[in-house]
Motif scaffolding. Sequence first.
Motif, mmCIF file in Angstrom:
data_model
loop_
_atom_site.group_PDB
_atom_site.id
_atom_site.type_symbol
_atom_site.label_atom_id
_atom_site.label_comp_id
_atom_site.label_asym_id
_atom_site.label_seq_id
_atom_site.Cartn_x
_atom_site.Cartn_y
_atom_site.Cartn_z
ATOM 1 N N LEU A 247 0.569 -1.280 -0.052
ATOM 2 C CA LEU A 247 0.041 -0.128 -0.035
ATOM 3 C C LEU A 247 0.848 1.235 0.080
ATOM 4 O O LEU A 247 2.110 1.207 0.414
ATOM 5 C CB LEU A 247 -1.052 0.092 1.230
ATOM 6 C CG LEU A 247 -2.168 -1.051 1.411
ATOM 7 C CD1 LEU A 247 -2.698 -0.900 2.767
ATOM 8 C CD2 LEU A 247 -3.064 -0.732 0.208
ATOM 9 N N SER A 248 0.206 2.358 -0.617
ATOM 10 C CA SER A 248 0.940 3.607 -0.450
ATOM 11 C C SER A 248 0.726 4.174 1.042
ATOM 12 O O SER A 248 -0.202 3.837 1.636
ATOM 13 C CB SER A 248 0.452 4.645 -1.491
ATOM 14 O OG SER A 248 -0.746 4.622 -0.879
ATOM 15 N N GLN A 249 1.606 5.156 1.609
ATOM 16 C CA GLN A 249 1.373 5.670 2.840
ATOM 17 C C GLN A 249 0.267 6.327 2.911
ATOM 18 O O GLN A 249 -0.287 6.280 3.938
ATOM 19 C CB GLN A 249 2.734 6.626 3.197
ATOM 20 C CG GLN A 249 3.877 5.638 3.307
ATOM 21 C CD GLN A 249 4.881 6.401 4.474
ATOM 22 O OE1 GLN A 249 4.232 7.284 5.072
ATOM 23 N NE2 GLN A 249 6.067 5.944 4.737
ATOM 24 N N PRO A 250 -0.301 7.308 2.165
ATOM 25 C CA PRO A 250 -1.615 7.727 2.282
ATOM 26 C C PRO A 250 -2.818 6.909 2.296
ATOM 27 O O PRO A 250 -3.618 7.075 3.078
ATOM 28 C CB PRO A 250 -1.863 8.607 0.780
ATOM 29 C CG PRO A 250 -0.209 8.867 0.570
ATOM 30 C CD PRO A 250 0.356 7.688 0.929
ATOM 31 N N ALA A 251 -2.652 5.599 1.639
ATOM 32 C CA ALA A 251 -3.525 4.790 1.608
ATOM 33 C C ALA A 251 -3.889 4.046 3.071
ATOM 34 O O ALA A 251 -4.693 3.578 3.793
ATOM 35 C CB ALA A 251 -3.510 3.724 0.488
ATOM 36 N N LEU A 252 -2.375 3.597 3.431
ATOM 37 C CA LEU A 252 -2.287 3.096 5.118
ATOM 38 C C LEU A 252 -2.820 4.177 6.122
ATOM 39 O O LEU A 252 -3.545 3.515 6.968
ATOM 40 C CB LEU A 252 -1.039 2.508 5.012
ATOM 41 C CG LEU A 252 -0.581 2.061 6.489
ATOM 42 C CD1 LEU A 252 -1.364 0.543 6.804
ATOM 43 C CD2 LEU A 252 1.042 1.771 6.492
ATOM 44 N N SER A 253 -2.340 5.314 6.072
ATOM 45 C CA SER A 253 -2.855 6.099 6.845
ATOM 46 C C SER A 253 -4.382 6.512 7.027
ATOM 47 O O SER A 253 -4.757 6.559 8.107
ATOM 48 C CB SER A 253 -2.084 7.507 6.576
ATOM 49 O OG SER A 253 -0.584 7.450 6.846
ATOM 50 N N LEU A 254 -4.886 6.522 5.822
ATOM 51 C CA LEU A 254 -6.281 6.573 5.848
ATOM 52 C C LEU A 254 -7.106 5.516 6.481
ATOM 53 O O LEU A 254 -8.044 5.493 7.107
ATOM 54 C CB LEU A 254 -6.678 6.599 4.361
ATOM 55 C CG LEU A 254 -8.332 6.915 4.135
ATOM 56 C CD1 LEU A 254 -8.727 8.232 4.757
ATOM 57 C CD2 LEU A 254 -8.589 6.911 2.469
ATOM 58 N N SER A 255 -6.608 4.346 6.222
ATOM 59 C CA SER A 255 -7.340 3.112 6.787
ATOM 60 C C SER A 255 -7.054 3.045 8.242
ATOM 61 O O SER A 255 -8.110 2.522 9.070
ATOM 62 C CB SER A 255 -6.174 1.647 6.285
ATOM 63 O OG SER A 255 -6.991 1.434 4.958
ATOM 64 N N ILE A 256 -6.011 3.507 8.992
ATOM 65 C CA ILE A 256 -5.761 3.689 10.278
ATOM 66 C C ILE A 256 -6.791 4.813 10.798
ATOM 67 O O ILE A 256 -7.304 4.592 12.002
ATOM 68 C CB ILE A 256 -4.298 4.107 10.521
ATOM 69 C CG1 ILE A 256 -3.442 2.907 10.279
ATOM 70 C CG2 ILE A 256 -4.039 4.020 12.193
ATOM 71 C CD1 ILE A 256 -3.600 1.636 11.103
ATOM 72 N N LYS A 257 -6.726 5.716 10.222
ATOM 73 C CA LYS A 257 -7.551 6.843 10.634
ATOM 74 C C LYS A 257 -9.005 6.253 10.606
ATOM 75 O O LYS A 257 -9.617 6.681 11.666
ATOM 76 C CB LYS A 257 -7.562 7.967 9.587
ATOM 77 C CG LYS A 257 -8.555 9.427 10.034
ATOM 78 C CD LYS A 257 -8.192 10.396 9.174
ATOM 79 C CE LYS A 257 -9.001 11.787 9.768
ATOM 80 N NZ LYS A 257 -10.479 11.213 9.975
ATOM 81 N N ASN A 258 -9.373 5.678 9.592
ATOM 82 C CA ASN A 258 -10.888 5.272 9.552
ATOM 83 C C ASN A 258 -11.150 4.287 10.601
ATOM 84 O O ASN A 258 -12.308 4.318 11.334
ATOM 85 C CB ASN A 258 -11.248 4.720 8.187
ATOM 86 C CG ASN A 258 -11.301 5.606 6.828
ATOM 87 O OD1 ASN A 258 -11.576 6.885 7.277
ATOM 88 N ND2 ASN A 258 -11.267 5.275 6.024
#
Length: 303
Positions: free
Chosen positions: A27-38
């Motif tokens: 995954l890209s870092q933005p995609a990973l960060s978004l999953s954690i945030k959600n």
Amino acid sequence: MTVKQLRAFLAVAQTLSFAQACERLHLSQPALSLSIKNLEDSLGGPLLVRTTRSVSLTPEGETLLPLARRLLADWDNAEELLRQHFTLQMGKVAIAAMPSFAANQLPAALKVFRDRYPRVNVAVHDVINEQVLEMVRSHRVELGIGFEPEASDTLEFTPLGTDRFVAVLPADSPLAGQAQVTWAELLEGDFIALQRPSAVRLLLEQSLASEGRTLAVAFESHQLVTVGRMVACGLGVSAVPSLCIRQMHELGAHCVALVEPVIERRIGLVRHADRKLSSAAQALHNVVMEVSRTLITGLAPQP
């Protein structure tokens, strides 16, 4: 909370690195960060503490970590189990078959099925025709094999072939040397029948009644094996579906074509009309269709 979010959290919690977690999950870092945030938003608070130099778990994150491991392990196990069932690497299927078919034709189909799908377990219920239909109706089995039932919205019938009744005689009977026997000739002897509510017994009685004949029964039994053995011992005569010819010969009785009238009925697979078959049941259905049609078609008495 989704499986994807839990996988993202677990990857970060185990590596304590967003970069390494991204590599692990592709995954890209933005995609990973978004999953954690959600995930955090859905649960109501932070699970990770992230600085420019390190990543650590909050107390809530520490609580979630072992739970996430178990949840994802259970999910992966469930996925693998279902995958094995769908690909027939494992599984279970139950089938009900009337005795004349279960004892004579079904074993050949089961041999082919086991050779193809050795890890799929098959439970066979050897029961009279009426019970076959009831077990399918009540979802106790996915498949049944029996005589064609009356038209119904509940049951779906797929014919395998037409089975004709044959005379069963002692080997030393004068009738055993004939090419065919009439019902009038057969009924001069003591008749040995299956006990009610056997579909075989009812079919014979109804067919003969329409011809103005009565089936006078001297002996009765629940089992075809017993009927065959009683005939072989000279206690009387009988009539059975031609599916049973080999079995009758093995028991010491002799089979001859039976006419005037010819009594026959279609045999086939029965399933519940409103229920989709499992992968294992569909595979067994296909094998029975493939093997049994060749066994039923053209059955005739053999010397």
